[in-house]
Design an enzyme around this catalytic site. Sequence first.
Site, PDB file in Angstrom:
ATOM      1  N   ARG A  21      41.820  23.973  50.529  1.00  0.00           N
ATOM      2  CA  ARG A  21      42.817  24.833  49.885  1.00  0.00           C
ATOM      3  C   ARG A  21      43.344  25.950  50.785  1.00  0.00           C
ATOM      4  NH1 ARG A  21      44.182  25.840  45.348  1.00  0.00           N
ATOM      5  NH2 ARG A  21      43.416  27.986  45.328  1.00  0.00           N
ATOM      6  N   HIS A  36      35.578  30.998  41.405  1.00  0.00           N
ATOM      7  CA  HIS A  36      35.622  32.207  42.236  1.00  0.00           C
ATOM      8  C   HIS A  36      34.278  32.474  42.925  1.00  0.00           C
ATOM      9  CE1 HIS A  36      39.659  33.444  41.380  1.00  0.00           C
ATOM     10  NE2 HIS A  36      39.468  33.337  40.083  1.00  0.00           N
ATOM     11  N   GLU A  54      48.992  24.659  43.915  1.00  0.00           N
ATOM     12  CA  GLU A  54      48.869  25.717  42.900  1.00  0.00           C
ATOM     13  C   GLU A  54      50.187  26.485  42.829  1.00  0.00           C
ATOM     14  OE1 GLU A  54      46.144  28.786  44.116  1.00  0.00           O
ATOM     15  OE2 GLU A  54      45.767  29.410  42.049  1.00  0.00           O
ATOM     16  N   ARG A 110      45.249  24.651  35.475  1.00  0.00           N
ATOM     17  CA  ARG A 110      43.964  25.291  35.724  1.00  0.00           C
ATOM     18  C   ARG A 110      43.595  26.142  34.510  1.00  0.00           C
ATOM     19  NH1 ARG A 110      42.702  30.257  39.898  1.00  0.00           N
ATOM     20  NH2 ARG A 110      43.148  31.443  38.025  1.00  0.00           N
ATOM     21  N   TRP A 130      32.255  37.437  45.483  1.00  0.00           N
ATOM     22  CA  TRP A 130      33.584  37.646  44.931  1.00  0.00           C
ATOM     23  C   TRP A 130      33.994  36.408  44.192  1.00  0.00           C
ATOM     24  CZ3 TRP A 130      38.422  36.648  43.898  1.00  0.00           C
ATOM     25  CH2 TRP A 130      39.180  37.750  43.486  1.00  0.00           C
ATOM     26  N   TYR A 187      37.569  38.442  35.801  1.00  0.00           N
ATOM     27  CA  TYR A 187      38.650  38.532  36.780  1.00  0.00           C
ATOM     28  C   TYR A 187      39.857  37.685  36.369  1.00  0.00           C
ATOM     29  CZ  TYR A 187      41.283  37.887  41.056  1.00  0.00           C
ATOM     30  OH  TYR A 187      42.290  37.837  41.975  1.00  0.00           O
ATOM     31  N   ASP A 242      38.608  27.281  38.456  1.00  0.00           N
ATOM     32  CA  ASP A 242      38.230  28.091  39.621  1.00  0.00           C
ATOM     33  C   ASP A 242      37.010  28.935  39.258  1.00  0.00           C
ATOM     34  OD1 ASP A 242      38.107  29.653  41.869  1.00  0.00           O
ATOM     35  OD2 ASP A 242      40.176  30.369  41.774  1.00  0.00           O
TER      36      ASP A 242
HETATM   37  O1  KDG Z   1      43.777  37.596  46.699  1.00  0.00           O
HETATM   38  C1  KDG Z   1      42.894  36.874  45.907  1.00  0.00           C
HETATM   39  C2  KDG Z   1      43.631  35.855  45.048  1.00  0.00           C
HETATM   40  O2  KDG Z   1      44.558  35.174  45.824  1.00  0.00           O
HETATM   41  C3  KDG Z   1      42.695  34.881  44.423  1.00  0.00           C
HETATM   42  O3  KDG Z   1      41.808  35.544  43.600  1.00  0.00           O
HETATM   43  C4  KDG Z   1      43.428  33.843  43.619  1.00  0.00           C
HETATM   44  O4  KDG Z   1      41.457  32.488  43.487  1.00  0.00           O
HETATM   45  C5  KDG Z   1      42.664  32.575  43.434  1.00  0.00           C
HETATM   46  C6  KDG Z   1      43.438  31.343  43.218  1.00  0.00           C
HETATM   47  O5  KDG Z   1      42.822  30.284  43.231  1.00  0.00           O
HETATM   48  O6  KDG Z   1      44.649  31.425  43.042  1.00  0.00           O
HETATM   49 MG    MG Z   2      40.861  30.446  43.863  1.00  0.00          MG
END
Ligand code: KDG
Ligand code: MG
Length: 405
Positions: free
Chosen positions: A285, A214, A341, A147, A405, A159, A212
């Site tokens: 997921r 997010h 993952e 990833r 988020w 982030y 990702d």
């Molecule tokens: O608690 C939040 C995390 O688990 C998250 O931000 C991690 O998005 C994430 C991922 O795909 O591992």
């Molecule tokens: Mg994620």
Amino acid sequence: MNIRDIKVFICSPGRNFVTVKITTDSGIYGLGDATLNGREMAVVTYLEECVAPCLIGRSAHDIEDIWQYLYRGVYWRKGAVNMAAIAAIDMALWDIKGKAAGLPVYQLLGGRSRRAVTLYGHASGSTIDETLDHCAALVAEGYSAVRLQSAVAGLPATYGVLGDKKDYFELQGSRPLPPEEPWSTKKYFNGVVELFRRARERFGPELNLLHDVHSRLTPIESARLGKLLEPYDLLFLEDASIAENQQSYELIRQHTTTPLAIGETYNTLWDCKELIQNQWIDYIRMAATHAGGITALRRVADFAAIYNVKIAPHGAPDLSPICVAAHMHLNSWAPNFGIQEYVGAGSDACQQIFTNGVTVGNGMASPSEAPGLGVEFDEQAAAQHPYKRSYLPVSRLEDGTLWHW
Ligand code: KDG
Ligand code: MG
């Protein structure tokens, strides 16, 4: 074999973990993970005050009835706190059943569907070069899937990849309240396509690449990103948009053939029923810890299989090694397993507290052959690392608007 005692532990070996230990009158005990990042103490209280007293004296073999009792029986169905508590009890009961039967949990589920579980690692960096160097290191370790996340140029923090919180492993220790991170979709788009163009240039067509988002994009922006990334052949694009309206994914789907993944915050099958049924996604997921345990994830996997959706369980560091072990048992069994993952075994302290668990090498993993889940938990070592309050960051647009988020 009746439940004699239920204890809840919270420790912080680099980050917080909530662990449930169920002991039976036969002496056999089981372990479960109830970690809910940033809301750990809510689950601890719920388990101790509302769940544990109702289960003492019940048969530890009644996994299904206990699951239904805690889900249907409480009136307040679903919810992250409730489902994390159910999950931990459920995992611990599967652990107990495996130990009582003398079989690893994957055997109780139906046995192996594959030799080993394919993992994807995380490559993150402050620049595209740093991310790609990190990716090269994972490829050298044997990973066939990575990833890629790179900091958004022009933003002071991204982030997980920039700022003083470089890694998911770290607690937000120095900050008493949720840190706030800015987001700009325009700036993000400028860099993300270049990241994948350069990745294909450097690593060629074979390596599986993932990303990702997010949930920071609107559905039409996700559709555009999926289209722009098509030439770089992603294994999947994760959490492109929030799917509170599950139909949003129909719009994304109509525009792109980039495979779509979602689900790490989902607590029940109802959160993704239409996404799966309409084949708007390719990977679900959900994590055992946040979706009601092994019993629930097994049902999700079977439902998803009918619609050609694969499971790709969440594997962030805020899931404890007990959840990681539960996932490896599920992944070994599920005929429709996709990919797992994996971000490593955690801090040294974490590895002293949670031992055995899974075997990892060459970008693949296997569950323990020991009866049950195969993880041990050292209570004394855990007591050396007390809970520390910590919050996930909050995302805002550059003008201050609170963002997804
Ligand atoms: O608690 C939040 C995390 O688990 C998250 O931000 C991690 O998005 C994430 C991922 O795909 O591992
Ligand atoms: Mg994620």
